[in-house]
Scaffold this active site. Sequence first.
Site, PDB file in Angstrom:
ATOM      1  N   ASP A  87     132.200  63.179  15.657  1.00  6.39           N
ATOM      2  CA  ASP A  87     130.991  63.417  16.426  1.00  6.39           C
ATOM      3  C   ASP A  87     129.996  64.007  15.436  1.00  6.39           C
ATOM      4  O   ASP A  87     130.199  65.124  14.932  1.00  6.39           O
ATOM      5  CB  ASP A  87     131.267  64.379  17.580  1.00  6.39           C
ATOM      6  CG  ASP A  87     130.033  64.651  18.434  1.00  6.39           C
ATOM      7  OD1 ASP A  87     128.898  64.519  17.915  1.00  6.39           O
ATOM      8  OD2 ASP A  87     130.185  65.013  19.610  1.00  6.39           O
ATOM      9  N   LYS A 143     117.738  51.123   4.883  1.00  4.70           N
ATOM     10  CA  LYS A 143     116.489  50.952   5.616  1.00  4.70           C
ATOM     11  C   LYS A 143     116.790  50.651   7.085  1.00  4.70           C
ATOM     12  O   LYS A 143     117.879  50.160   7.392  1.00  4.70           O
ATOM     13  CB  LYS A 143     115.640  49.841   4.988  1.00  4.70           C
ATOM     14  CG  LYS A 143     115.993  48.412   5.446  1.00  4.70           C
ATOM     15  CD  LYS A 143     114.951  47.437   4.982  1.00  4.70           C
ATOM     16  CE  LYS A 143     115.197  46.070   5.560  1.00  4.70           C
ATOM     17  NZ  LYS A 143     114.789  45.903   6.942  1.00  4.70           N
ATOM     18  N   HIS A 173     118.260  45.957  -0.494  1.00  7.07           N
ATOM     19  CA  HIS A 173     119.229  44.998  -1.018  1.00  7.07           C
ATOM     20  C   HIS A 173     118.574  43.857  -1.798  1.00  7.07           C
ATOM     21  O   HIS A 173     119.235  43.203  -2.618  1.00  7.07           O
ATOM     22  CB  HIS A 173     120.116  44.438   0.101  1.00  7.07           C
ATOM     23  CG  HIS A 173     119.430  43.517   1.057  1.00  7.07           C
ATOM     24  ND1 HIS A 173     118.839  43.954   2.217  1.00  7.07           N
ATOM     25  CD2 HIS A 173     119.258  42.181   1.026  1.00  7.07           C
ATOM     26  CE1 HIS A 173     118.326  42.926   2.859  1.00  7.07           C
ATOM     27  NE2 HIS A 173     118.562  41.839   2.162  1.00  7.07           N
ATOM     28  N   LYS A 177     119.563  41.471  -5.883  1.00  3.39           N
ATOM     29  CA  LYS A 177     119.694  40.031  -6.090  1.00  3.39           C
ATOM     30  C   LYS A 177     119.573  39.703  -7.577  1.00  3.39           C
ATOM     31  O   LYS A 177     118.693  40.232  -8.268  1.00  3.39           O
ATOM     32  CB  LYS A 177     118.635  39.276  -5.286  1.00  3.39           C
ATOM     33  CG  LYS A 177     118.855  39.342  -3.776  1.00  3.39           C
ATOM     34  CD  LYS A 177     117.781  38.579  -3.025  1.00  3.39           C
ATOM     35  CE  LYS A 177     118.044  38.607  -1.524  1.00  3.39           C
ATOM     36  NZ  LYS A 177     119.256  37.858  -1.156  1.00  3.39           N
ATOM     37  N   ASP A 230     109.539  45.802   8.930  1.00  6.47           N
ATOM     38  CA  ASP A 230     110.874  45.290   8.634  1.00  6.47           C
ATOM     39  C   ASP A 230     110.962  44.655   7.255  1.00  6.47           C
ATOM     40  O   ASP A 230     111.995  44.761   6.578  1.00  6.47           O
ATOM     41  CB  ASP A 230     111.291  44.273   9.699  1.00  6.47           C
ATOM     42  CG  ASP A 230     112.760  43.877   9.601  1.00  6.47           C
ATOM     43  OD1 ASP A 230     113.599  44.771   9.392  1.00  6.47           O
ATOM     44  OD2 ASP A 230     113.061  42.676   9.731  1.00  6.47           O
ATOM     45  N   HIS A 235     110.899  45.295   1.298  1.00  8.58           N
ATOM     46  CA  HIS A 235     111.315  44.183   0.438  1.00  8.58           C
ATOM     47  C   HIS A 235     110.139  43.561  -0.319  1.00  8.58           C
ATOM     48  O   HIS A 235     110.176  43.409  -1.544  1.00  8.58           O
ATOM     49  CB  HIS A 235     111.997  43.094   1.269  1.00  8.58           C
ATOM     50  CG  HIS A 235     113.205  43.544   2.014  1.00  8.58           C
ATOM     51  ND1 HIS A 235     114.090  44.471   1.505  1.00  8.58           N
ATOM     52  CD2 HIS A 235     113.693  43.202   3.238  1.00  8.58           C
ATOM     53  CE1 HIS A 235     115.062  44.665   2.387  1.00  8.58           C
ATOM     54  NE2 HIS A 235     114.837  43.918   3.436  1.00  8.58           N
ATOM     55  N   LYS A 335     109.959  35.328  11.110  1.00 11.41           N
ATOM     56  CA  LYS A 335     111.177  34.798  11.731  1.00 11.41           C
ATOM     57  C   LYS A 335     110.868  33.472  12.419  1.00 11.41           C
ATOM     58  O   LYS A 335     109.725  33.175  12.754  1.00 11.41           O
ATOM     59  CB  LYS A 335     111.741  35.801  12.737  1.00 11.41           C
ATOM     60  CG  LYS A 335     112.325  37.050  12.066  1.00 11.41           C
ATOM     61  CD  LYS A 335     113.105  37.889  13.038  1.00 11.41           C
ATOM     62  CE  LYS A 335     113.800  39.047  12.327  1.00 11.41           C
ATOM     63  NZ  LYS A 335     114.872  38.594  11.420  1.00 11.41           N
TER      64      LYS A 335
END
Length: 482
Positions: A87, A143, A173, A177, A230, A235, A335
């Site tokens: 917890d 993030k 991330h 790459k 986002d 990024h 998207k």
Amino acid sequence: MSFDLVLFGGTGDLTWRKLMPALFQAFRHGKLPAGGRILAIARDERSDAEYREYIRQRFGDVDAAKQPPSPEEFDRFAALLHYQRMDLSQPEHYAKLRAWVEQRGADSVVFFLATSPHLFTQICTQLGAAGLNGDTVRVVLEKPLGHDLASAQEINRAVRAVFREDQALRIDHYLGKPSVQNLSALRFGNALFEPLWRRESIANIQITLAESIGVGTRGDFYDRTGALRDMVQNHALQLLTMIAMEPPSSTDADANRDEKLKVLRSLKPFTEVTVAQDIVRGQYRAGNCAGQPVPGYVDEVRVPAGSTTETFVALRTEVQNWRWAGVPFYIRTGKRLAQHDAHIVVNFRPVPHAIFSGASRANKLVINLQPSDGLELHLLAAKGAGQRELLTPVSLDLDFDKAFATERVGAYERLLLDAIAGRLHLFVRSDEQEQAWRWVEPVLHHWARDGSAPRPYAAGSWGPPAASALVARDGVMWAEEE
């Protein structure tokens, strides 16, 4: 080097979709240091054996490896996995965690916070109170780091109250790459490009981070976030800094991050006028992706009716310094776009005087990030002989998967190994992160006051037509339109 890696959010999507497969790949490649333990933290009761079976089943749901593990191979990896119920609000549970960590005194202890960011402050405070912040400890923050500048600063204050800056690793991330890592090698390890990497030779730079998927079951989270928070704030801006930064004085992590921070501080600020002129925001409607009908954003699960959250952003900006003055940088992300594709296009200026037919097309360098990693250098070459030679486009392609097939390391695999080893180069410093929020925040404030809806675009397209008009003002086209 012995290590303990503690995963808060040990049963969450990020852990079993990304972190565990990456750790398995590091184990398979022989790169995970010997003498390691991986402890998953979550709220429900499980034994170590039950957690190992949970991960075994989840490996069947994700692309854990191009070559799935054999039962024996998975068992060897699973021997590293342990589980503890916690917890996160209870100090006595952190005392139990401290006892587990102190059983052997590992050379490196990493706490990876794969939880909702609203828990970051609480977890860091409790870790500090439990004395889990010694010199061998590092904390990794996933993030999104905050919702705006104020919340990001609040998280950073809480982290700094417990951990030194070099102990706090903010993960992005995309920086793991291989093609992004090769940006530095391309620019600063080769004499070919750096003399051309400036306004005299480069016409414009485009960064595209396109996803063909929708929001899935994450509608409630995404509706509070949107494409700007986002993807752009983290990024896309990190990629822009890697492209535009000056050569660092050394390979030291802070030398590199100092130069990235200078780029963020040099970005042209947005005003009420330029937000309207230089940014396009959109939201996908019903359409077709990969030949299948898909719903519009407001029809997705857990998305409120009438939502005005953007699922697409295209923008134009500039880096206001001597190297880049007047060169437009275009960022596009969204998207339910036509395909899953992330790339950077560096468009060079045309020759000053064309003597060949067909020489109007300029050179360009394409840095592919996903679904494949690689470089494409587009040139013009002579086609046929004669008094009036014609030029035709040709490209020199480097596919990293083929060139380095036996040495390939995935993004999360690389970042997790760096976190364990204490290598800071690929992690974001707090002042970088806050400066990125400082740059996007006027846009968020304008949209909140404006109240207008995003421009609609059909799922399976490349976004609102206004995104093409945005670059066409400068006589430019997106890569797929050429």
